[in-house]
Design an enzyme around this catalytic site. Structure first.
Site, PDB file in Angstrom:
ATOM      1  N   ARG A 103       0.883  -1.181   0.000  1.00  0.00           N
ATOM      2  CA  ARG A 103       0.000   0.000   0.000  1.00  0.00           C
ATOM      3  C   ARG A 103       0.911   1.218   0.000  1.00  0.00           C
ATOM      4  NH1 ARG A 103      -5.275   1.420   3.563  1.00  0.00           N
ATOM      5  NH2 ARG A 103      -6.084   0.090   1.903  1.00  0.00           N
ATOM      6  N   HIS A 130      -7.406   0.772  -6.406  1.00  0.00           N
ATOM      7  CA  HIS A 130      -7.619  -0.080  -5.227  1.00  0.00           C
ATOM      8  C   HIS A 130      -8.337  -1.353  -5.698  1.00  0.00           C
ATOM      9  CE1 HIS A 130      -7.752  -1.275  -1.188  1.00  0.00           C
ATOM     10  NE2 HIS A 130      -8.568  -0.385  -0.657  1.00  0.00           N
ATOM     11  N   GLN A 133     -10.150  -3.854  -3.201  1.00  0.00           N
ATOM     12  CA  GLN A 133     -11.435  -3.361  -2.704  1.00  0.00           C
ATOM     13  C   GLN A 133     -12.527  -3.602  -3.737  1.00  0.00           C
ATOM     14  OE1 GLN A 133     -12.313  -1.769   0.395  1.00  0.00           O
ATOM     15  NE2 GLN A 133     -14.286  -2.315  -0.480  1.00  0.00           N
ATOM     16  N   ASP A 220     -17.118   7.407  -1.431  1.00  0.00           N
ATOM     17  CA  ASP A 220     -15.852   7.305  -0.707  1.00  0.00           C
ATOM     18  C   ASP A 220     -15.535   8.697  -0.167  1.00  0.00           C
ATOM     19  OD1 ASP A 220     -13.331   6.512   0.219  1.00  0.00           O
ATOM     20  OD2 ASP A 220     -12.379   6.616  -1.752  1.00  0.00           O
ATOM     21  N   CYS A 260     -16.297   1.888   0.610  1.00  0.00           N
ATOM     22  CA  CYS A 260     -15.092   1.096   0.903  1.00  0.00           C
ATOM     23  C   CYS A 260     -14.689   1.211   2.366  1.00  0.00           C
ATOM     24  CB  CYS A 260     -13.957   1.513  -0.016  1.00  0.00           C
ATOM     25  SG  CYS A 260     -13.583   3.279   0.059  1.00  0.00           S
ATOM     26  N   ARG A 288     -13.575  -8.479   1.727  1.00  0.00           N
ATOM     27  CA  ARG A 288     -12.144  -8.280   1.440  1.00  0.00           C
ATOM     28  C   ARG A 288     -11.386  -9.567   1.754  1.00  0.00           C
ATOM     29  NH1 ARG A 288     -10.004  -3.147   1.526  1.00  0.00           N
ATOM     30  NH2 ARG A 288      -8.152  -4.228   0.832  1.00  0.00           N
TER      31      ARG A 288
HETATM   32  N1  NVA Z   1      -9.809   6.918  -1.379  1.00  0.00           N
HETATM   33  C1  NVA Z   1      -9.462   6.417  -0.068  1.00  0.00           C
HETATM   34  C2  NVA Z   1      -9.729   4.961   0.016  1.00  0.00           C
HETATM   35  C3  NVA Z   1      -9.456   4.337   1.355  1.00  0.00           C
HETATM   36  C4  NVA Z   1      -9.717   2.878   1.388  1.00  0.00           C
HETATM   37  C5  NVA Z   1      -7.998   6.720   0.202  1.00  0.00           C
HETATM   38  O1  NVA Z   1      -7.177   6.545  -0.703  1.00  0.00           O
HETATM   39  O2  NVA Z   1      -7.683   7.151   1.305  1.00  0.00           O
HETATM   40  N1   CP Z   2     -11.173  -0.011   2.414  1.00  0.00           N
HETATM   41  C1   CP Z   2      -9.933  -0.132   2.869  1.00  0.00           C
HETATM   42  O1   CP Z   2      -8.979  -0.372   2.114  1.00  0.00           O
HETATM   43  O2   CP Z   2      -9.797  -0.011   4.219  1.00  0.00           O
HETATM   44  P1   CP Z   2      -8.471   0.206   5.035  1.00  0.00           P
HETATM   45  O3   CP Z   2      -7.906   1.554   4.635  1.00  0.00           O
HETATM   46  O4   CP Z   2      -8.904   0.170   6.462  1.00  0.00           O
HETATM   47  O5   CP Z   2      -7.490  -0.876   4.714  1.00  0.00           O
END
Ligand code: NVA
Ligand code: CP
Length: 301
Positions: A103, A130, A133, A220, A260, A288
């Protein structure tokens, strides 16, 4: 399937369907208490350069349930903190494990790791995409609606990593995809071009117009991880981009709501809509685990 799982664009519609079928099967066997441990001695390294709740727990629990193990790494506790390059990190780490999940921010950083890696790499979220997800999202839609045929998915909000992956996943699954997004915050232009050529796609600033007749309404956060400094200006830009009762009133009767997570109640979604659809949204979170098991089994199997 491709060696890595970096972006749904790399996945054919057949592969995507295979992963969804596999995920649903793994879930029902797991729920029935069946022990399935094909990963004895296998190790997943997980590198987090951003925060996570669901992604970490689902990969860690998933590897354990499949008989393998995982190693949690974050930037501040590795030599990345002392400016070791991502490429050297990949060359070292990938000699010792069977699989890596990352990540990070720039998608190019994930690709740089994958290029040097000796083992498959999974995208656990970048600023661009992502895919894990969206695999869980599609699984949730398939479980609850039976099929994707004739469905319309509408995403309301920022044209971010989630919007990008939902465009690709939604179109590949065969749904009509609508994005309601203000100018200046649009999803990736190349992905939108591809979607227009490949399927039934539109992106407009008009929330109710886009949400009309939707079977799945998705949203989101307005400010993603790394954009905390823009939170104030984003609150202003996205003020009309909330999933609330007015949006649900133009969606189809029985429309699902997905998010998400994490959610900011009162910003991108009202508490009322979230709580009315909490069983869908938290099953989406649970999925997930099952969806990623399908990816793990596919990449290591
Ligand atoms: N768009 C959000 C998704 C989190 C799962 C982010 O990148 O923070
Ligand atoms: N939706 C998602 O990826 O959650 P986290 O940021 O908690 O991993």
């Amino acid at each position: 399937m491709h060696k890595n799982f970096l972006c749904l664009k790399d996945c054919s519609a057949d592969e995507l369907n295979y992963l969804l079928r596999r995920a649903i099967k793994l879930k029902s066997r797991f729920k029935a208490g069946e022990v399935y441990r094909p990963f004895e001695g296998k190790v997943l390294a997980m590198l987090f350069e951003k925060a996570s709740t669901r992604t970490r727990v689902s990969f860690e629990a998933g590897m354990a349930q499949l008989g393998g193990t995982s190693i949690y790494l974050n930037t501040s506790e590795t030599q990345l903190k002392n400016e070791e390059t991502i490429e050297d990190t990949a060359r070292a780490v990938s000699r010792m494990v069977d699989l890596v999940m990352i990540r990070t921010g720039p998608h190019s950083r994930l690709e740089a790791f994958a290029k040097e890696s000796e083992v498959p790499v999974i995208n656990g979220l970048t600023d661009f995409a992502h895919p894990c997800q969206v695999l869980a999202d599609l699984m949730t839609i398939r479980e609850r609606k039976g099929s994707f045929k004739g469905l319309k998915l509408c995403f309301v909000g920022d044209g971010n990593n989630m919007a990008n992956s939902l465009i690709v996943g939604g179109i590949k699954a065969g749904m009509a995809v609508r994005i309601a997004c203000p100018a200046g915050y649009l999803p990736d232009a190349a992905l939108m071009d591809w979607a227009r050529k490949t399927g039934d796609f539109d992106c407009q600033p008009d929330v109710l117009g886009m949400a009309k007749g939707a079977d799945v309404v998705y949203t989101d956060v307005w400010a993603s991880m790394g954009q905390e400094g823009e939170a104030e200006e984003r609150r202003a830009a996205f003020a009309g981009y909330q999933v609330n009762q007015a949006v649900m009133d133009v969606a189809n009767a029985g429309a699902m709501v997905l998010h998400c997570l994490p959610a900011h109640r009162g910003e991108e979604i009202t508490a009322e809509v979230l709580e009315a659809h909490a069983d869908e949204i938290f099953e989406e979170a649970e999925n997930r685990l099952h969806a990623q098991k399908a990816v793990l089994v596919r990449l290591l199997g």
